[in-house]
Write a protein that holds these residues in place. Sequence first.
Motif, PDB file in Angstrom:
ATOM      1  N   THR A 507       1.521  -0.885   0.103  1.00 35.92           N
ATOM      2  CA  THR A 507       0.262   0.037  -0.303  1.00 35.92           C
ATOM      3  C   THR A 507       1.135   1.578  -0.750  1.00 35.92           C
ATOM      4  N   ALA A 508       0.284   1.970  -0.668  1.00 32.34           N
ATOM      5  CA  ALA A 508       1.598   3.725  -1.275  1.00 32.34           C
ATOM      6  C   ALA A 508       0.365   4.456  -0.741  1.00 32.34           C
ATOM      7  N   ASN A 509       1.174   5.354  -0.396  1.00 34.21           N
ATOM      8  CA  ASN A 509       0.616   6.336   0.596  1.00 34.21           C
ATOM      9  C   ASN A 509       1.593   7.756   0.241  1.00 34.21           C
ATOM     10  N   ARG A 510       0.589   8.531  -0.982  1.00 37.21           N
ATOM     11  CA  ARG A 510       1.597   9.669  -1.261  1.00 37.21           C
ATOM     12  C   ARG A 510       0.910  10.703  -1.240  1.00 37.21           C
ATOM     13  N   ALA A 511       1.450  12.020  -1.321  1.00 39.50           N
ATOM     14  CA  ALA A 511       1.656  13.522  -0.293  1.00 39.50           C
ATOM     15  C   ALA A 511       2.263  14.298  -1.290  1.00 39.50           C
ATOM     16  N   GLU A 512       1.814  15.714  -2.728  1.00 35.96           N
ATOM     17  CA  GLU A 512       2.507  15.777  -3.192  1.00 35.96           C
ATOM     18  C   GLU A 512       2.278  17.915  -3.437  1.00 35.96           C
ATOM     19  N   ILE A 513       3.238  18.240  -3.239  1.00 34.24           N
ATOM     20  CA  ILE A 513       2.612  19.902  -3.534  1.00 34.24           C
ATOM     21  C   ILE A 513       3.241  20.552  -5.181  1.00 34.24           C
ATOM     22  N   GLY A 514       2.930  20.951  -5.442  1.00 32.63           N
ATOM     23  CA  GLY A 514       3.390  21.348  -7.209  1.00 32.63           C
ATOM     24  C   GLY A 514       3.256  22.757  -7.090  1.00 32.63           C
ATOM     25  N   LEU A 515       4.393  23.648  -7.597  1.00 37.64           N
ATOM     26  CA  LEU A 515       3.875  25.375  -8.208  1.00 37.64           C
ATOM     27  C   LEU A 515       4.341  25.115  -9.361  1.00 37.64           C
ATOM     28  N   HIS A 516       4.072  26.335 -10.033  1.00 35.68           N
ATOM     29  CA  HIS A 516       4.151  26.414 -11.757  1.00 35.68           C
ATOM     30  C   HIS A 516       4.211  28.354 -11.659  1.00 35.68           C
ATOM     31  N   TRP A 517       4.872  28.671 -12.533  1.00 36.86           N
ATOM     32  CA  TRP A 517       4.512  30.268 -12.561  1.00 36.86           C
ATOM     33  C   TRP A 517       5.474  30.218 -14.155  1.00 36.86           C
ATOM     34  N   HIS A 518       4.472  30.427 -14.735  1.00 40.47           N
ATOM     35  CA  HIS A 518       4.856  31.484 -16.105  1.00 40.47           C
ATOM     36  C   HIS A 518       4.439  33.111 -16.474  1.00 40.47           C
ATOM     37  N   SER A 519       5.544  33.291 -16.984  1.00 40.89           N
ATOM     38  CA  SER A 519       5.370  35.068 -16.800  1.00 40.89           C
ATOM     39  C   SER A 519       5.731  35.633 -18.450  1.00 40.89           C
ATOM     40  N   GLY A 520       5.655  35.070 -19.028  1.00 46.25           N
ATOM     41  CA  GLY A 520       5.979  36.171 -20.693  1.00 46.25           C
ATOM     42  C   GLY A 520       7.006  34.909 -21.027  1.00 46.25           C
ATOM     43  N   PRO A 521       8.622  34.937 -20.800  1.00 38.65           N
ATOM     44  CA  PRO A 521       8.981  34.252 -21.484  1.00 38.65           C
ATOM     45  C   PRO A 521       9.695  33.027 -20.843  1.00 38.65           C
ATOM     46  N   PHE A 522       8.790  33.638 -19.318  1.00 36.21           N
ATOM     47  CA  PHE A 522       9.758  32.375 -18.245  1.00 36.21           C
ATOM     48  C   PHE A 522       9.135  31.282 -18.067  1.00 36.21           C
ATOM     49  N   LYS A 523       9.355  30.096 -17.845  1.00 33.48           N
ATOM     50  CA  LYS A 523       8.968  28.844 -17.177  1.00 33.48           C
ATOM     51  C   LYS A 523       9.161  28.890 -15.923  1.00 33.48           C
ATOM     52  N   LEU A 524       8.659  28.487 -15.016  1.00 34.26           N
ATOM     53  CA  LEU A 524       9.093  27.153 -13.964  1.00 34.26           C
ATOM     54  C   LEU A 524       8.233  26.250 -12.522  1.00 34.26           C
ATOM     55  N   GLY A 525       8.143  25.619 -12.981  1.00 31.16           N
ATOM     56  CA  GLY A 525       7.441  24.386 -12.065  1.00 31.16           C
ATOM     57  C   GLY A 525       8.641  23.422 -11.072  1.00 31.16           C
ATOM     58  N   ALA A 526       8.593  23.138  -9.881  1.00 29.15           N
ATOM     59  CA  ALA A 526       9.045  21.971  -9.296  1.00 29.15           C
ATOM     60  C   ALA A 526       8.028  21.170  -8.592  1.00 29.15           C
ATOM     61  N   SER A 527       8.016  20.737  -7.861  1.00 28.63           N
ATOM     62  CA  SER A 527       7.886  19.336  -7.253  1.00 28.63           C
ATOM     63  C   SER A 527       7.695  19.212  -5.644  1.00 28.63           C
ATOM     64  N   LEU A 528       7.273  18.985  -4.894  1.00 24.20           N
ATOM     65  CA  LEU A 528       8.142  17.782  -3.843  1.00 24.20           C
ATOM     66  C   LEU A 528       6.324  16.492  -3.418  1.00 24.20           C
ATOM     67  N   TYR A 529       7.484  15.618  -2.907  1.00 25.94           N
ATOM     68  CA  TYR A 529       6.501  14.637  -2.744  1.00 25.94           C
ATOM     69  C   TYR A 529       7.091  13.286  -2.027  1.00 25.94           C
TER      70      TYR A 529
END
Length: 727
Positions: A507-529
């Motif tokens: 049995t697997a119990n998973r928790a995850e939080i992700g953050l995404h940001w984009h503005s014009g030519p910039f993009k950023l994504g990150a996740s912790l799990y």
Amino acid sequence: MPNRCMPPRLPLALALAIALPFAAQAAQPADAAGAADQHDHQQPTDLAGVEVKATPLAGTAEDLARPVEVLTGEKLDEMKANSIGETVSKLPGVQSSYFGPGVGRPIVRGFDGARVQVLSDGLGSGDVSTVSVDHAVSVEPFLADQIEVLKGPATLLYGSGAIGGAVNVVDGRIPEGVTDEPLQGRAELRGNSVNDETTGMFRLDGTSSGGGFVFHVDGLHRETGDYDIPGYPESAQRMAEEGETPDPAEKGTLPNSAVRTDSGALGVTWVGSRGFLGVGASLFNTRYGIPGAAHEHADETPGAPVEEEEGPVTISMDQHRYEMRGGLDNLGPFKSLRAKVARTEYTHTEFEGEETGTVFENTSTEGRVELVHEPLLGWDGAVGVQWGQRDFEAIGAEAFVPPSKSHDAGLFWLGDRTFGAFKAELGARLDRNSIDVDQATAIGPDRDFNTSSLSAALKWDINQSWHMSFGLDRAQRSPTAEELYSNGLHVATSSIELGSPELDAETANRAEIGLHWHSGPFKLGASLYHVRYDDFIYLADTGIEDADGPVRVWTQDNARFNGAEAEASWNFADSMGADWELRVFGDMVRGELSGSGTRELSFSVPHGDHSDDYTIDLARGGNLPRIAPGRVGGEVRWERGQWRASLGAVRYAKQDDVAEFETATPGYTLVDAHVAWHADTAAGNAWELFVDGSNLLDEEARVHTSFLKDVAPLPGRGFAFGVRAFF
């Protein structure tokens, strides 16, 4: 590699016949005003905006709250490799296993094998690549239109075997709609300096003049020799431990690393105003060597000499697959119905020199029905059923897994709903899995398992630039026949592999939080799990050395996985009109047993008409074996007019968080580069010349997750080159 494994080069000849006429047309002057509109396939693709086919609810990778990566278009062309694992290995959180160039399974956030499902357009590939690390996946990435990686548990959609994730290869071998043109397709020819590769592929799709019938045909042939390496096959650490002196004659080439693959398919679909019905047939045939896999047979007679194997181990794998797919739209309370069924006949033969060793035969049937319903209490959703059966048999003196029949059935629902700036996704699934094993040869009884999975995810659009996602999952996986009943010498890993018939579902119990940001030519994504496993099943090294190799036992204990991944990109243009993109990414995962102290483990090692009994104290804490190392990488991409190019590097960290009896693996850096020139023709076709460089520093690289890491490094510096034709 023995010539008995080499079928005629029909796919390569067909690819040549198709590619060359269009290459000739491409030499004609192009009408610049109309050419760009006719070749959308070559325009830059926003991968986050591509529709994901793996889920019945329409959505893009950017729309979904669950983490998904998509490859398509020119980005997929650059990343295609001999195995599906290597093709997706540069995506954040995704690496590849390695058992020579013929075998590479995806490793998703540290999970691989029976925890990551590889799919062909939404149905299991039908191979037995989870039975043994030397078994190839029977999916050809060069024929893919799109590849989707579902990170985190995908059990809601695909059952027990997707508890760690899923990789869906969309190849369109059974068309589901009419084509844009009466006849369209692509072809490619390529070579590679590191292994004398010759690859040819083609694909044709067309619609009848009346518009009712659509057809698809494709073919591929690949042939490589033994590949070049920077140093010696055996690692310096291994040679030092064994007191060996490097032999100059062995430097520079990895013996028994040649590969030959043939694949082809034919599909026909009737398309009406409200639906479609199609059938298809495909084959996959591959022959590859297992580097360093020759082993010794020990004579049971006391004092008898050890007989050396006549030659190295090579694999011959053949698969035939037959499919039917259909769909209907606008069914009253249901928006659509999709049904698919596939039957796969698979044979995998291990040759030890010129002698046939073990033969693995697998016949499987899998079906799936999905109904997308109209909004219910504000929720868009889909209900589905999935079922399958597998008839597996291993034949030969060294067959370490007994014959078995497996039956699986699952019922699921998933849905989503938008609440202002929030989008919620929910899902639930129930599965029934049973394994009937041949009692004459099995070490345990038949087993039945009932598993359940629940999932909740939330996406919060804070504003137009910032988005957050949260995920909670509870997923279960039933043990496989290999984990339950293995009992003997596993030639591929040169070890004794012992199953445990009493294993419970994990049995697997998973928790995850992700953050995404984009503005014009910039993009950023990150996740912790964080994933907490109860009764995690793993292959433990016991520290006991038998005459045939180390003894490893399938067992289970509680475990936890912690990981993180991030990716950022910046698109910019200079004054000369060229487009530039800088991309950086990184990922890491740590897998550990979460107990303390030791527990007693008893097992028996078979030896013909007798067995040796052992009892050991196994640690309940510490690192899990063969966990992928952390990485950081980046690339710069450039495009101007008909040209595009990129230069990138990935640094793999030293992996010294190792399990007991496991050795550390040095870090390494892989540098690659890509250059392509694209041209459109007046006739509406296009062609492309390309050169791809890999491991440009010619660095010795050994994959920590591989059982062959000390005898089979990755290829050295190589240059792939060729031509693609689009029409």
